[in-house]
Design an enzyme around this catalytic site. Structure first.
Site, PDB file in Angstrom:
ATOM      1  N   ASP A  37       7.597 -85.822  11.573  1.00 43.54           N
ATOM      2  CA  ASP A  37       6.252 -85.246  11.411  1.00 43.54           C
ATOM      3  C   ASP A  37       5.404 -86.270  10.673  1.00 43.54           C
ATOM      4  O   ASP A  37       5.934 -87.216  10.083  1.00 43.54           O
ATOM      5  CB  ASP A  37       6.310 -83.925  10.618  1.00 43.54           C
ATOM      6  CG  ASP A  37       5.122 -83.017  10.888  1.00 43.54           C
ATOM      7  OD1 ASP A  37       3.988 -83.400  10.547  1.00 43.54           O
ATOM      8  OD2 ASP A  37       5.320 -81.921  11.437  1.00 43.54           O
ATOM      9  N   GLY A  84      -4.192 -75.151  15.058  1.00 48.81           N
ATOM     10  CA  GLY A  84      -4.690 -74.186  14.091  1.00 48.81           C
ATOM     11  C   GLY A  84      -5.078 -72.899  14.778  1.00 48.81           C
ATOM     12  O   GLY A  84      -4.870 -72.752  15.990  1.00 48.81           O
ATOM     13  N   SER A 124       1.433 -72.939  25.250  1.00 50.69           N
ATOM     14  CA  SER A 124       0.805 -71.758  24.657  1.00 50.69           C
ATOM     15  C   SER A 124       0.241 -70.850  25.751  1.00 50.69           C
ATOM     16  O   SER A 124      -0.147 -71.336  26.831  1.00 50.69           O
ATOM     17  CB  SER A 124      -0.335 -72.227  23.755  1.00 50.69           C
ATOM     18  OG  SER A 124      -1.229 -71.179  23.483  1.00 50.69           O
ATOM     19  N   CYS A 126      -2.528 -69.854  25.579  1.00 50.28           N
ATOM     20  CA  CYS A 126      -3.940 -70.264  25.666  1.00 50.28           C
ATOM     21  C   CYS A 126      -4.223 -70.999  26.973  1.00 50.28           C
ATOM     22  O   CYS A 126      -5.389 -71.272  27.279  1.00 50.28           O
ATOM     23  CB  CYS A 126      -4.323 -71.154  24.488  1.00 50.28           C
ATOM     24  SG  CYS A 126      -4.658 -70.219  22.997  1.00 50.28           S
ATOM     25  N   TYR A 152      -7.977 -76.447  23.668  1.00 48.90           N
ATOM     26  CA  TYR A 152      -6.559 -76.421  23.259  1.00 48.90           C
ATOM     27  C   TYR A 152      -5.686 -76.024  24.453  1.00 48.90           C
ATOM     28  O   TYR A 152      -4.654 -76.612  24.713  1.00 48.90           O
ATOM     29  CB  TYR A 152      -6.434 -75.430  22.093  1.00 48.90           C
ATOM     30  CG  TYR A 152      -5.031 -75.082  21.652  1.00 48.90           C
ATOM     31  CD1 TYR A 152      -4.271 -75.964  20.893  1.00 48.90           C
ATOM     32  CD2 TYR A 152      -4.469 -73.845  21.991  1.00 48.90           C
ATOM     33  CE1 TYR A 152      -2.992 -75.627  20.481  1.00 48.90           C
ATOM     34  CE2 TYR A 152      -3.193 -73.508  21.587  1.00 48.90           C
ATOM     35  CZ  TYR A 152      -2.461 -74.401  20.829  1.00 48.90           C
ATOM     36  OH  TYR A 152      -1.188 -74.063  20.428  1.00 48.90           O
ATOM     37  N   LYS A 156      -2.866 -78.282  26.577  1.00 47.61           N
ATOM     38  CA  LYS A 156      -1.483 -77.806  26.766  1.00 47.61           C
ATOM     39  C   LYS A 156      -1.118 -77.829  28.256  1.00 47.61           C
ATOM     40  O   LYS A 156      -0.003 -78.186  28.618  1.00 47.61           O
ATOM     41  CB  LYS A 156      -1.326 -76.380  26.223  1.00 47.61           C
ATOM     42  CG  LYS A 156      -1.329 -76.272  24.698  1.00 47.61           C
ATOM     43  CD  LYS A 156      -0.058 -76.796  24.085  1.00 47.61           C
ATOM     44  CE  LYS A 156       0.043 -76.482  22.598  1.00 47.61           C
ATOM     45  NZ  LYS A 156       1.060 -77.310  21.925  1.00 47.61           N
ATOM     46  N   LYS A 195      -3.661 -68.761  11.241  1.00 44.57           N
ATOM     47  CA  LYS A 195      -3.880 -67.860  12.376  1.00 44.57           C
ATOM     48  C   LYS A 195      -4.077 -66.440  11.841  1.00 44.57           C
ATOM     49  O   LYS A 195      -3.859 -66.174  10.655  1.00 44.57           O
ATOM     50  CB  LYS A 195      -2.688 -67.951  13.317  1.00 44.57           C
ATOM     51  CG  LYS A 195      -2.427 -69.394  13.732  1.00 44.57           C
ATOM     52  CD  LYS A 195      -1.582 -69.507  14.929  1.00 44.57           C
ATOM     53  CE  LYS A 195      -2.448 -69.632  16.148  1.00 44.57           C
ATOM     54  NZ  LYS A 195      -1.713 -69.540  17.389  1.00 44.57           N
ATOM     55  N   ALA A 196      -4.468 -65.540  12.761  1.00 45.70           N
ATOM     56  CA  ALA A 196      -4.913 -64.198  12.332  1.00 45.70           C
ATOM     57  C   ALA A 196      -3.921 -63.467  11.406  1.00 45.70           C
ATOM     58  O   ALA A 196      -4.343 -62.971  10.355  1.00 45.70           O
ATOM     59  CB  ALA A 196      -5.245 -63.348  13.554  1.00 45.70           C
ATOM     60  N   ARG A 223      -3.963 -58.446  21.245  1.00 40.04           N
ATOM     61  CA  ARG A 223      -3.045 -59.575  21.079  1.00 40.04           C
ATOM     62  C   ARG A 223      -1.612 -59.072  20.939  1.00 40.04           C
ATOM     63  O   ARG A 223      -1.374 -57.911  20.607  1.00 40.04           O
ATOM     64  CB  ARG A 223      -3.346 -60.331  19.775  1.00 40.04           C
ATOM     65  CG  ARG A 223      -4.694 -60.956  19.677  1.00 40.04           C
ATOM     66  CD  ARG A 223      -4.765 -62.246  20.486  1.00 40.04           C
ATOM     67  NE  ARG A 223      -6.058 -62.871  20.302  1.00 40.04           N
ATOM     68  CZ  ARG A 223      -7.151 -62.528  20.987  1.00 40.04           C
ATOM     69  NH1 ARG A 223      -7.109 -61.584  21.885  1.00 40.04           N
ATOM     70  NH2 ARG A 223      -8.299 -63.150  20.767  1.00 40.04           N
TER      71      ARG A 223
HETATM   72  P1  NAD Z   1       1.955 -76.397  12.812  1.00 42.62           P
HETATM   73  O1  NAD Z   1       0.572 -76.936  12.703  1.00 42.62           O
HETATM   74  O2  NAD Z   1       2.513 -75.686  11.637  1.00 42.62           O
HETATM   75  O3  NAD Z   1       2.962 -77.559  13.238  1.00 42.62           O
HETATM   76  C1  NAD Z   1       2.555 -78.669  13.996  1.00 42.62           C
HETATM   77  C2  NAD Z   1       3.020 -79.918  13.269  1.00 42.62           C
HETATM   78  O4  NAD Z   1       2.611 -81.062  14.041  1.00 42.62           O
HETATM   79  C3  NAD Z   1       2.403 -80.078  11.863  1.00 42.62           C
HETATM   80  O5  NAD Z   1       3.411 -80.130  10.876  1.00 42.62           O
HETATM   81  C4  NAD Z   1       1.638 -81.374  11.957  1.00 42.62           C
HETATM   82  O6  NAD Z   1       1.680 -82.158  10.771  1.00 42.62           O
HETATM   83  C5  NAD Z   1       2.352 -82.082  13.092  1.00 42.62           C
HETATM   84  N1  NAD Z   1       1.512 -83.151  13.628  1.00 42.62           N
HETATM   85  C6  NAD Z   1       0.189 -83.080  13.927  1.00 42.62           C
HETATM   86  N2  NAD Z   1      -0.260 -84.290  14.292  1.00 42.62           N
HETATM   87  C7  NAD Z   1       0.806 -85.135  14.229  1.00 42.62           C
HETATM   88  C8  NAD Z   1       0.962 -86.511  14.478  1.00 42.62           C
HETATM   89  N3  NAD Z   1      -0.065 -87.258  14.874  1.00 42.62           N
HETATM   90  N4  NAD Z   1       2.187 -87.061  14.318  1.00 42.62           N
HETATM   91  C9  NAD Z   1       3.233 -86.304  13.903  1.00 42.62           C
HETATM   92  N5  NAD Z   1       3.144 -84.984  13.637  1.00 42.62           N
HETATM   93  C10 NAD Z   1       1.939 -84.410  13.803  1.00 42.62           C
HETATM   94  O7  NAD Z   1       1.963 -75.473  14.105  1.00 42.62           O
HETATM   95  P2  NAD Z   1       3.048 -74.400  14.591  1.00 42.62           P
HETATM   96  O8  NAD Z   1       2.429 -73.080  14.456  1.00 42.62           O
HETATM   97  O9  NAD Z   1       4.365 -74.680  13.972  1.00 42.62           O
HETATM   98  O10 NAD Z   1       3.094 -74.749  16.141  1.00 42.62           O
HETATM   99  C11 NAD Z   1       4.125 -75.565  16.701  1.00 42.62           C
HETATM  100  C12 NAD Z   1       3.818 -75.794  18.171  1.00 42.62           C
HETATM  101  O11 NAD Z   1       3.741 -74.541  18.856  1.00 42.62           O
HETATM  102  C13 NAD Z   1       2.482 -76.498  18.420  1.00 42.62           C
HETATM  103  O12 NAD Z   1       2.619 -77.380  19.509  1.00 42.62           O
HETATM  104  C14 NAD Z   1       1.555 -75.361  18.788  1.00 42.62           C
HETATM  105  O13 NAD Z   1       0.477 -75.798  19.583  1.00 42.62           O
HETATM  106  C15 NAD Z   1       2.498 -74.432  19.526  1.00 42.62           C
HETATM  107  N6  NAD Z   1       2.053 -73.020  19.510  1.00 42.62           N
HETATM  108  C16 NAD Z   1       2.021 -72.344  18.323  1.00 42.62           C
HETATM  109  C17 NAD Z   1       1.587 -71.028  18.297  1.00 42.62           C
HETATM  110  C18 NAD Z   1       1.527 -70.232  17.002  1.00 42.62           C
HETATM  111  O14 NAD Z   1       1.086 -69.079  17.044  1.00 42.62           O
HETATM  112  N7  NAD Z   1       1.940 -70.765  15.868  1.00 42.62           N
HETATM  113  C19 NAD Z   1       1.188 -70.391  19.496  1.00 42.62           C
HETATM  114  C20 NAD Z   1       1.222 -71.114  20.675  1.00 42.62           C
HETATM  115  C21 NAD Z   1       1.681 -72.432  20.679  1.00 42.62           C
END
Ligand code: NAD
Length: 329
Positions: A37, A84, A124, A126, A152, A156, A195-196, A223
């Protein structure tokens, strides 16, 4: 040196919410895990055997992330994204399109070059169009003709297609999950990317009994919210399955935003008044088929109330810690 017998996985996005929970789960299953990360996990020490701080927008770094000795990794989990809630998605469109696309293009290219056998990508729901309340459920194929509600979702969808194209032309098995909203302890709870469910829990925790909280929209948007342990179980089931193409993963319990707020206030034991205010609400409604993921035996085990009963106390603890820090300044 890592033993040849032990399965080895790299989790990208391991400093984030779902990624850090996934690392814990893989460790419980006996994997050797590398977390990657741009930052360390915010709320607890990583469970990974090794953690590399790398910016995955850079192709040199994605190559480093997936390189391990002579035998390499068995599995890659790609969850890193510029990510986000709705507030962030609406305000950071350029960053999302630029940063997440670079991460995803570089990651699948590096995995293919290293001849990694199995690659997981976190997409997602989305990627789907907006829906009307009461509309029949959409299955994975209904993503086309494509009309995601936001950038977003478009990024994806592009990343899904990039991974699938690489899979068709190389010997790499790709598994893609389309996550519904995911929540739980150690998720972002403030700062604009929350998120919400986390945002509502924070507002409820901060409010005095009988007080008022402001919530975006009119409370009618529909949702589904999936507790993080269920999501991680879905990721593992999908990764072990022979399911080709994208697969929806989400709780079948659909609720309005008003019901989400009511659940959080009930769990908190408070009576609050809601002031509905203008804000980036996102789509009107959701309703997705789980037929594909159900074929693996996966089912959501946590009701929204069960999940909020675990998440609310964690958010409340963060709010209280934060207040103490402010007071001590
Ligand atoms: P999160 O933001 O907590 O985790 C994403 C991580 O990616 C973060 O720790 C961030 O530091 C890292 N990151 C961002 N840019 C980076 C870079 N340039 N190099 C290395 N790391 C980088 O999000 P999450 O909720 O854990 O989501 C994880 C995945 O699931 C994401 O791809 C998100 O789009 C997808 N997703 C999440 C949800 C949800 O409700 N949480 C829903 C649909 C999809």
């Amino acid at each position: 040196m890592v033993s040849r017998q032990i399965k080895k996985a790299v989790v990208c996005g391991a400093g984030g919410f779902i990624g850090s929970h996934l690392v814990k789960r893989l460790k419980e299953e006996g994997y050797w895990v590398r977390g990657v990360d741009i930052k360390y996990p915010e709320f607890s020490k990583t469970a990974a055997d090794e953690f590399l701080l790398l910016d995955l927008r850079d192709a040199v770094n994605t190559a480093k992330a997936v390189t391990l000795g002579a035998n390499g990794f068995d599995e890659i989990y790609q969850l890193a994204a510029d990510m986000g809630g709705m507030g962030f998605i609406h305000s950071a469109e350029c960053e999302i399109m630029h940063n997440s696309a670079l991460i995803n293009i570089n990651m699948i290219s590096a995995a293919t070059a290293k001849k990694v056998k199995r690659y997981f990508f976190s997409s997602s729901v989305c990627i789907y169009r907006d829906m009307k309340p009461g509309e029949a459920e959409l299955s994975e194929e209904d993503a086309y003709p494509a009309n995601p509600h936001n950038e977003y979702g478009w990024e994806k969808l592009y990343a899904e297609r990039t991974a699938l194209a690489c899979s068709r032309h190389n010997n790499i098995t790709v598994r893609i999950a389309r996550f519904q909203n995911c929540y739980g302890p150690e998720g972002t709870w403030r700062g604009g990317r929350e998120k919400a469910p986390a945002a509502i829990c924070r507002k409820v925790a901060e409010a005095s009994n009988g007080g008022v909280i402001e919530v975006w929209g009119n409370g009618e948007a529909i949702r589904s919210y999936t507790y993080v342990d269920d999501m991680v179980e879905g990721i593992r089931k999908l990764m072990q399955s022979d399911l080709e193409g994208p697969v929806n993963i989400g709780s079948p319990e659909y609720v309005s935003v008003r019901e989400l707020v009511d659940t959080a206030t009930e769990v908190a034991g408070k009576k609050l008044n809601i002031k509905w205010v203008e804000g980036p609400v996102g789509v009107q409604s959701r309703n997705f088929s789980n037929k594909k993921i159900y074929s693996t035996g996966w089912r959501a085990k946590f009701s929204l109330k069960d999940g909020i009963k675990i998440t609310y106390p964690w958010v409340k603890e963060q709010v209280e810690k934060n207040q103490k820090i402010k007071e001590s300044r």
